[in-house]
Design an enzyme around this catalytic site. Structure first.
Site, mmCIF file in Angstrom:
data_model
loop_
_atom_site.group_PDB
_atom_site.id
_atom_site.type_symbol
_atom_site.label_atom_id
_atom_site.label_comp_id
_atom_site.label_asym_id
_atom_site.label_seq_id
_atom_site.Cartn_x
_atom_site.Cartn_y
_atom_site.Cartn_z
ATOM 1 N N LYS A 65 0.835 -1.210 0.000
ATOM 2 C CA LYS A 65 0.000 0.000 0.000
ATOM 3 C C LYS A 65 0.870 1.260 0.000
ATOM 4 C CE LYS A 65 -1.764 1.513 4.086
ATOM 5 N NZ LYS A 65 -1.407 2.921 4.338
ATOM 6 N N ASN A 66 1.880 1.275 0.881
ATOM 7 C CA ASN A 66 2.664 2.501 1.034
ATOM 8 C C ASN A 66 3.625 2.755 -0.123
ATOM 9 O OD1 ASN A 66 1.323 3.037 3.356
ATOM 10 N ND2 ASN A 66 3.023 2.571 4.747
ATOM 11 N N ARG A 125 -3.908 10.772 5.026
ATOM 12 C CA ARG A 125 -2.776 11.683 5.054
ATOM 13 C C ARG A 125 -1.915 11.592 3.794
ATOM 14 N NH1 ARG A 125 0.680 14.140 8.540
ATOM 15 N NH2 ARG A 125 2.673 13.539 7.708
ATOM 16 N N CYS A 159 -3.971 13.499 13.613
ATOM 17 C CA CYS A 159 -4.412 12.148 13.289
ATOM 18 C C CYS A 159 -4.190 11.293 14.516
ATOM 19 C CB CYS A 159 -3.698 11.602 12.064
ATOM 20 S SG CYS A 159 -2.224 10.706 12.392
ATOM 21 N N ARG A 219 1.886 14.565 13.557
ATOM 22 C CA ARG A 219 2.278 14.282 12.171
ATOM 23 C C ARG A 219 2.228 15.505 11.269
ATOM 24 N NH1 ARG A 219 0.108 8.431 10.310
ATOM 25 N NH2 ARG A 219 1.926 8.551 8.966
ATOM 26 N N ASP A 277 5.726 19.842 7.799
ATOM 27 C CA ASP A 277 6.672 20.950 7.653
ATOM 28 C C ASP A 277 7.876 20.588 6.778
ATOM 29 O OD1 ASP A 277 7.169 19.195 9.825
ATOM 30 O OD2 ASP A 277 8.666 20.562 10.634
ATOM 31 N N LEU A 278 8.326 19.317 6.836
ATOM 32 C CA LEU A 278 9.509 18.941 6.048
ATOM 33 C C LEU A 278 9.188 18.937 4.552
ATOM 34 C CD1 LEU A 278 10.819 16.016 8.300
ATOM 35 C CD2 LEU A 278 11.606 18.383 8.251
ATOM 36 N N ASP A 310 5.341 0.558 11.985
ATOM 37 C CA ASP A 310 4.073 -0.029 11.534
ATOM 38 C C ASP A 310 3.909 -1.488 11.958
ATOM 39 O OD1 ASP A 310 3.330 2.340 10.422
ATOM 40 O OD2 ASP A 310 3.655 1.757 8.340
ATOM 41 N N ARG A 317 -8.475 -0.351 5.328
ATOM 42 C CA ARG A 317 -7.571 0.618 4.697
ATOM 43 C C ARG A 317 -6.275 -0.059 4.251
ATOM 44 N NH1 ARG A 317 -5.812 5.163 8.203
ATOM 45 N NH2 ARG A 317 -4.566 5.341 6.330
HETATM 46 C C1 UD1 Z 1 5.036 6.741 6.335
HETATM 47 C C2 UD1 Z 1 4.077 5.587 6.216
HETATM 48 C C3 UD1 Z 1 3.583 5.169 7.592
HETATM 49 C C4 UD1 Z 1 4.777 4.877 8.507
HETATM 50 C C5 UD1 Z 1 5.757 6.043 8.511
HETATM 51 C C6 UD1 Z 1 7.040 5.738 9.271
HETATM 52 C C7 UD1 Z 1 3.066 5.983 4.052
HETATM 53 C C8 UD1 Z 1 1.839 6.334 3.282
HETATM 54 N N1 UD1 Z 1 2.956 5.993 5.399
HETATM 55 O O1 UD1 Z 1 4.302 7.815 6.916
HETATM 56 O O2 UD1 Z 1 2.770 4.008 7.455
HETATM 57 O O3 UD1 Z 1 4.304 4.682 9.825
HETATM 58 O O4 UD1 Z 1 6.133 6.376 7.157
HETATM 59 O O5 UD1 Z 1 7.669 4.628 8.770
HETATM 60 O O6 UD1 Z 1 4.089 5.652 3.484
HETATM 61 N N2 UD1 Z 1 7.558 14.420 10.421
HETATM 62 C C9 UD1 Z 1 7.718 15.755 10.674
HETATM 63 N N3 UD1 Z 1 7.511 16.644 9.656
HETATM 64 C C10 UD1 Z 1 7.140 16.236 8.396
HETATM 65 C C11 UD1 Z 1 6.997 14.866 8.144
HETATM 66 C C12 UD1 Z 1 7.215 13.972 9.177
HETATM 67 O O7 UD1 Z 1 8.045 16.149 11.793
HETATM 68 O O8 UD1 Z 1 6.972 17.101 7.522
HETATM 69 C C13 UD1 Z 1 7.787 13.446 11.518
HETATM 70 C C14 UD1 Z 1 6.544 12.607 11.836
HETATM 71 O O9 UD1 Z 1 5.661 13.275 12.722
HETATM 72 C C15 UD1 Z 1 7.184 11.379 12.451
HETATM 73 C C16 UD1 Z 1 8.484 11.209 11.649
HETATM 74 O O10 UD1 Z 1 8.734 12.488 11.057
HETATM 75 O O11 UD1 Z 1 7.516 11.621 13.787
HETATM 76 C C17 UD1 Z 1 8.440 10.179 10.559
HETATM 77 O O12 UD1 Z 1 7.295 10.386 9.767
HETATM 78 P P1 UD1 Z 1 7.267 10.026 8.211
HETATM 79 O O13 UD1 Z 1 8.389 9.113 7.902
HETATM 80 O O14 UD1 Z 1 7.156 11.287 7.439
HETATM 81 O O15 UD1 Z 1 5.906 9.248 8.089
HETATM 82 P P2 UD1 Z 1 4.893 9.290 6.877
HETATM 83 O O16 UD1 Z 1 5.608 9.493 5.602
HETATM 84 O O17 UD1 Z 1 3.755 10.192 7.211
#
Ligand code: UD1
Length: 429
Positions: free
Chosen positions: A22-23, A100, A124, A129, A132-133, A314, A406
């Site tokens: 899925k991801n 998301r 969420c 989550r 910003d990055l 996950d 999902r």
């Molecule tokens: C993806 C996966 C999710 C998995 C996660 C971590 C998908 C669709 N989802 O989520 O299932 O649990 O990776 O392996 O692929 N963060 C920030 N700022 C940002 C983005 C992230 O602070 O702009 C933080 C998040 O809050 C979290 C960490 O970075 O603490 C990692 O998140 P991230 O790897 O971005 O997760 P997702 O891509 O949302």
């Protein structure tokens, strides 16, 4: 809303086909925006999140044709996506709040159309989550971004420019969004401290098949040399490592032997190491992986979630269910998301002994869990209740199973084929 009824205690034996990831499929579907040609995908899982992404892309002008291949025992869908003309560059709140991963359209829309309006995902269930990055990285590629009315408004009227982006934190989604945006930027982009997850590599491989020039995916530094345009391609999605890990844990907790067909050991090496230390056999086979626990007790093993190749967040909830019935104690530490222990109170209602302190949960093994009515709260938390229910004595009814739909394709059928007693109780909504 549907519920799932599980009668626990059966050991599982047989084979489970692993669906497409899925991801990996979600960002790859969004990548279809980057070309006016057809992106032809295979091994796409038939899941609610995939439908949500299709519902997001179609009003933008992406024509989507799905071939469900109902007679294929491996499951999986073929999906052709053709973004001949993008007619709308808005990702509305109603869809983004549901999923998301909708934010994946931001980079591709901006790169192809020079403009995008994407709702902020908002809070969420597993923590704040933020995005910003994603936003900061796109600004470094030359986008002008304002936040207004709950939306990210992004514009790059003269196109994006390559840049060196050093992520302060590893983010799978931000790495993927920026990688997609950079494929059509002018010049070279470097993503430093990039995520190394197999889904990032899968996206890079698909983009390269579409004519992009990406090197280093899977390492901490990814280099993308921008191209004036991308073209169509045919691409097969990798098997889902989280589904693989979930069924490996189910087999470990119930005892028995299951072959996970299509699974790849290198994608779940961190879990395999934990399972082996807990007393479970994990072996590569010609078709995938064999997981078995025929004799012997489970032993408690400490786990800490980390970015890939570390133990995936996950699989944390499912691994916790496993440790509830292991001998001794296991300390489970969550480092990726805050508030990702919502399954703990539900597991305790089934007789688990768990103490949470900040980001760590101390799990003291008990002899048996007992079935109980429980409630799913998010995707992985809900499947951890399935794991626990399969190990428990008696009946468990899990409500709010739309969370499971999902991310787990044909969950009941796959488990039932290996001897589990699982039944969906359908209710009119
Ligand atoms: C993806 C996966 C999710 C998995 C996660 C971590 C998908 C669709 N989802 O989520 O299932 O649990 O990776 O392996 O692929 N963060 C920030 N700022 C940002 C983005 C992230 O602070 O702009 C933080 C998040 O809050 C979290 C960490 O970075 O603490 C990692 O998140 P991230 O790897 O971005 O997760 P997702 O891509 O949302």
């Amino acid at each position: 809303m549907d519920k799932i009824l599980i009668k626990g205690g059966n050991s599982l034996n047989g084979a489970i086909p692993i669906s497409g990831a899925k991801n990996a499929a979600l960002p790859i579907m969004a990548a279809s925006i980057l070309t006016e040609d057809t992106l032809s995908l295979s091994n796409v899982p038939d899941l609610a999140d995939i439908k949500t992404m299709a519902n997001l892309l179609e009003p933008m002008g992406v024509e989507i044709a799905v071939d469900r291949r109902v007679n294929d025992p491996q499951g999986g869908q073929r999906m052709d996506l053709r973004a001949h003309a993008i007619v709308d560059t808005t990702a509305p709140y109603d869809l983004v709040r549901k999923m998301r991963a909708s934010v994946f359209v931001l980079g591709p829309l901006l790169a192809r159309c020079g403009t995008a309006r994407v709702s902020l995902p908002g809070g969420c269930a597993i923590g704040a989550r933020p995005v910003d990055l994603h936003v900061q990285g796109l600004e470094q590629l030359g986008a002008e971004i304002t936040l207004d009315g709950g939306y990210i408004n992004a514009a790059a009227p003269r196109g994006l420019r390559g840049a060196k982006i050093v992520f302060p934190k590893v983010s799978v989604g931000a790495t993927e969004n920026l990688m997609m945006a950079a494929t059509l930027a002018k010049g070279e982009t470097q993503l430093v401290n990039a995520a190394c997850e197999p889904e990032v590599i899968d996206l890079a491989n698909c983009l390269n098949a579409m004519g992009a020039d990406i090197e280093g995916a899977g390492c901490g530094v990814i280099v993308i040399r921008g191209a004036p345009s991308l073209h169509g391609a045919s691409y097969a999605i990798i098997p889902d490592r989280i589904e693989t890990g979930t069924y490996a844990i189910v087999t470990a907790v119930t005892g028995g032997r299951v072959e996970l067909v299509g699974a790849r050991l290198e994608h779940i090496a961190a879990l395999a190491e934990i399972l082996v230390r807990a007393g479970v056999d994990v072996d590569e086979t010609e078709n995938g992986l064999s997981v078995s626990r025929v004799n012997g007790h489970l032993k408690g093993v400490d786990i800490m979630t980390e970015p890939f190749p570390g133990f995936p967040t996950d699989l944390q909830a499912q691994a916790m269910s496993l440790m509830t019935v292991a001998e001794g104690a296991a300390m489970i530490t969550e480092t990726i998301f805050e508030n990702r222990f919502m399954h703990v109170p539900e597991l305790m209602r089934m007789g688990a002994n768990i103490t949470v302190h900040h980001g760590s949960a101390l799990v003291r093994g008990v002899d048996r869990l007992r079935g109980a009515p429980v409630m799913a709260t998010d995707l992985r938390a809900s499947v951890s209740l399935v794991v626990a229910a399969l190990a428990a004595e008696g009946e468990t009814v899990i409500s709010r199973v739309y969370h499971l739909d999902r991310g787990y394709e044909r969950l009941e059928a796959k488990l039932a084929a290996c001897g589990a007693e699982v039944e969906r109780l359908r209710e009119a909504s």
